[in-house]
Scaffold this active site. Structure first.
Site, PDB file in Angstrom:
ATOM      1  N   PHE A 137       0.864  -1.184   0.000  1.00 26.18           N
ATOM      2  CA  PHE A 137       0.000   0.000   0.000  1.00 26.18           C
ATOM      3  C   PHE A 137       0.893   1.223   0.000  1.00 26.18           C
ATOM      4  CE2 PHE A 137      -2.508   3.433   1.710  1.00 26.18           C
ATOM      5  CZ  PHE A 137      -3.676   3.312   0.966  1.00 26.18           C
ATOM      6  N   ASP A 222       9.411   2.466   1.412  1.00 30.03           N
ATOM      7  CA  ASP A 222       8.278   3.228   1.923  1.00 30.03           C
ATOM      8  C   ASP A 222       8.216   2.977   3.437  1.00 30.03           C
ATOM      9  OD1 ASP A 222       5.852   4.141   2.786  1.00 30.03           O
ATOM     10  OD2 ASP A 222       4.717   3.417   1.059  1.00 30.03           O
ATOM     11  N   LYS A 251       2.965   9.710   8.443  1.00 34.86           N
ATOM     12  CA  LYS A 251       2.364   9.182   9.675  1.00 34.86           C
ATOM     13  C   LYS A 251       3.028   9.671  10.974  1.00 34.86           C
ATOM     14  CE  LYS A 251      -0.002   5.127   7.815  1.00 34.86           C
ATOM     15  NZ  LYS A 251      -1.362   5.319   8.259  1.00 34.86           N
TER      16      LYS A 251
HETATM   17  C1  PLP Z   1       3.155   2.243   3.773  1.00 36.22           C
HETATM   18  C2  PLP Z   1       2.224   3.369   3.439  1.00 36.22           C
HETATM   19  N1  PLP Z   1       2.513   4.158   2.394  1.00 36.22           N
HETATM   20  C3  PLP Z   1       1.728   5.191   2.065  1.00 36.22           C
HETATM   21  C4  PLP Z   1       0.593   5.482   2.776  1.00 36.22           C
HETATM   22  C5  PLP Z   1      -0.266   6.662   2.391  1.00 36.22           C
HETATM   23  O1  PLP Z   1      -0.158   7.645   3.366  1.00 36.22           O
HETATM   24  P1  PLP Z   1      -1.233   8.835   3.478  1.00 36.22           P
HETATM   25  O2  PLP Z   1      -2.509   8.215   3.929  1.00 36.22           O
HETATM   26  O3  PLP Z   1      -0.638   9.784   4.472  1.00 36.22           O
HETATM   27  O4  PLP Z   1      -1.348   9.434   2.123  1.00 36.22           O
HETATM   28  C6  PLP Z   1       0.237   4.672   3.852  1.00 36.22           C
HETATM   29  C7  PLP Z   1      -1.007   4.904   4.601  1.00 36.22           C
HETATM   30  O5  PLP Z   1      -1.547   4.062   5.233  1.00 36.22           O
HETATM   31  C8  PLP Z   1       1.087   3.593   4.192  1.00 36.22           C
HETATM   32  O6  PLP Z   1       0.797   2.782   5.217  1.00 36.22           O
END
Ligand code: PLP
Length: 398
Positions: A137, A222, A251
């Site tokens: 994700f 990520d 986050k």
């Molecule tokens: C690993 C990862 N990347 C990207 C995102 C996207 O982040 P945002 O919701 O701040 O756009 C998330 C959100 O859950 C995530 O867990």
């Protein structure tokens, strides 16, 4: 239940979230309270956001001071909190340069752009493809969504952005086989979060790093969910003895305030120069002040990182014990630090609701994986209470 507010929410807000019927008003530490004064222990932590708990004193004071001094100017000018935060991130990571934005998905967009630009500048103008993993994700904006390896999030939004290939997670050979003349980077979460707290094998990331080096590909990690101490180290890549060329944060970075960041090694970061990338609010004074206070607190004496590892182990032992006690309900307990999951044989929504009735907030991802991402200030007593509630709830649902 605050029915009037909930009805109004349905009237005025787009229907994108399947929310629990709880209206939260106040938070302190690991506790939150709803509009009727009911108290909850929060094992969701804003989904891995509130690493210091709710309304940490130092973050609140930093915000108050900054709000009185300067709320916003453009990135046409230098501002102190942005520089101070970038310095601290660089001092404590493998990166040399930082670009600030406002969310995780925006950090991923930046990483995708930077990888493509670097490949065009330094490797070959034909290279633009990125290999990422199934069950990953990476966010909801279109390129991040295209990188995400889960069709359920993509349906209805086609055509997706071209240039993304997906391979099974934890399978380095699959990456090797997927490389083409167009590949410029590999994008992975060190531990998959939304995909159900999926762990890499010990050598997976080392192997992927080798493949990237052999094929002149950038390794993008990520760390939006795993970063800022969540796994017991400041960044999860530290557990696996690899250094990414680019990594993303969001986050936990702001201690509860919206901020994202893209970090890169010097030679990669150089491909972003004047005019190539920008954000009006990215790295604004308020968000950077909160993030600076939060990160300084996180690093103080390493206490919270040690606590995260120690309590993560304790928590995991208790989850393993639950698995033994409820073999017909639980498939597996997994995770690292305070990013833990419990995979169930059946859907977890009813269990989440029962826990909420008992004053415990937990989350369920992938339909059947209970996810625990509490503040890093949680105590053994809080964990014991959660386990006690889960035992009762599992008895009801077994
Ligand atoms: C690993 C990862 N990347 C990207 C995102 C996207 O982040 P945002 O919701 O701040 O756009 C998330 C959100 O859950 C995530 O867990």
């Amino acid at each position: 239940m605050d029915n009037k507010l909930i009805d109004e929410s349905k009237k005025y807000l787009m229907n994108t979230y399947n929310r629990y019927p709880i209206v939260l008003r106040k938070g302190r530490g690991v506790k939150v309270w709803d509009t009727e004064g009911k108290e909850y222990t929060d094992f969701v932590g804003g989904i891995a956001v509130n690493c210091l708990g709710h309304c940490h004193r130092k973050v609140v004071i930093a915000l108050q001071k900054q709000a009185q001094r300067l709320l916003h100017v453009s990135n046409l000018y230098y501002i102190e909190p942005q520089i101070n935060l970038a310095r601290l991130l660089v001092q404590h990571s493998c990166a040399d340069k930082v670009f600030f934005c406002n969310s995780g998905t925006e950090a991923i967009e930046g990483a995708i752009k930077l990888a493509r630009k670097y490949a065009k500048d330094h490797v070959s103008p034909e290279r633009y493809e990125i290999i990422s993993a199934y069950s990953s994700f990476h966010g909801r904006t279109l390129a991040a969504l295209s990188a995400t390896g889960q069709e359920k999030f993509q349906q209805g939004f086609e055509p997706l952005v071209p240039g993304f290939q997906h391979v099974p997670f934890n399978d380095a050979d699959a990456i090797r086989k997927a490389i083409t003349k167009q590949t410029c980077a590999v994008l992975l979460e060190p531990i998959q979060g939304e995909g159900g707290i999926r762990m890499p094998s010990k050598d997976y990331l080392i192997e992927v790093r080798k493949i990237c080096d052999e094929h002149k590909l950038l390794l993008i990690l990520d760390e939006i969910q795993t970063g800022m101490g969540r796994t017991g180290k400041l960044f999860a890549y530290e557990h696996y003895n690899v250094e990414p060329d680019i990594f993303t944060l969001a986050k936990g970075l702001g201690g509860g305030v919206a901020i994202g960041a893209l970090l890169a090694k010097e030679h990669v970061a150089e491909s972003f120069h004047h005019g190539t990338h920008a954000s009006t609010f990215g790295g604004n004074p308020l968000a950077c002040s909160a993030a600076l206070a939060s990160m300084e607190t996180l690093l103080e004496d390493n206490f919270l990182l040690d606590n995260c590892l120690h309590l993560g182990n304790y928590f995991m032992d208790r989850l393993e014990k639950l698995k033994k006690d409820f073999p017909s309900l639980i498939i597996e307990a997994r995770g690292l630090g305070l990013m833990l999951g419990l995979e169930l044989i059946k859907a977890g929504a009813a269990i989440v609701e029962s826990c909420a009735h008992r004053g415990i907030l937990i989350n369920c991802t992938c339909g059947n994986v209970l996810r625990f991402t509490p503040p890093l200030i949680i105590t053994e007593k809080d964990i014991d209470y959660l386990i006690e509630v889960l035992e009762d709830v599992f008895e009801m649902h077994a």
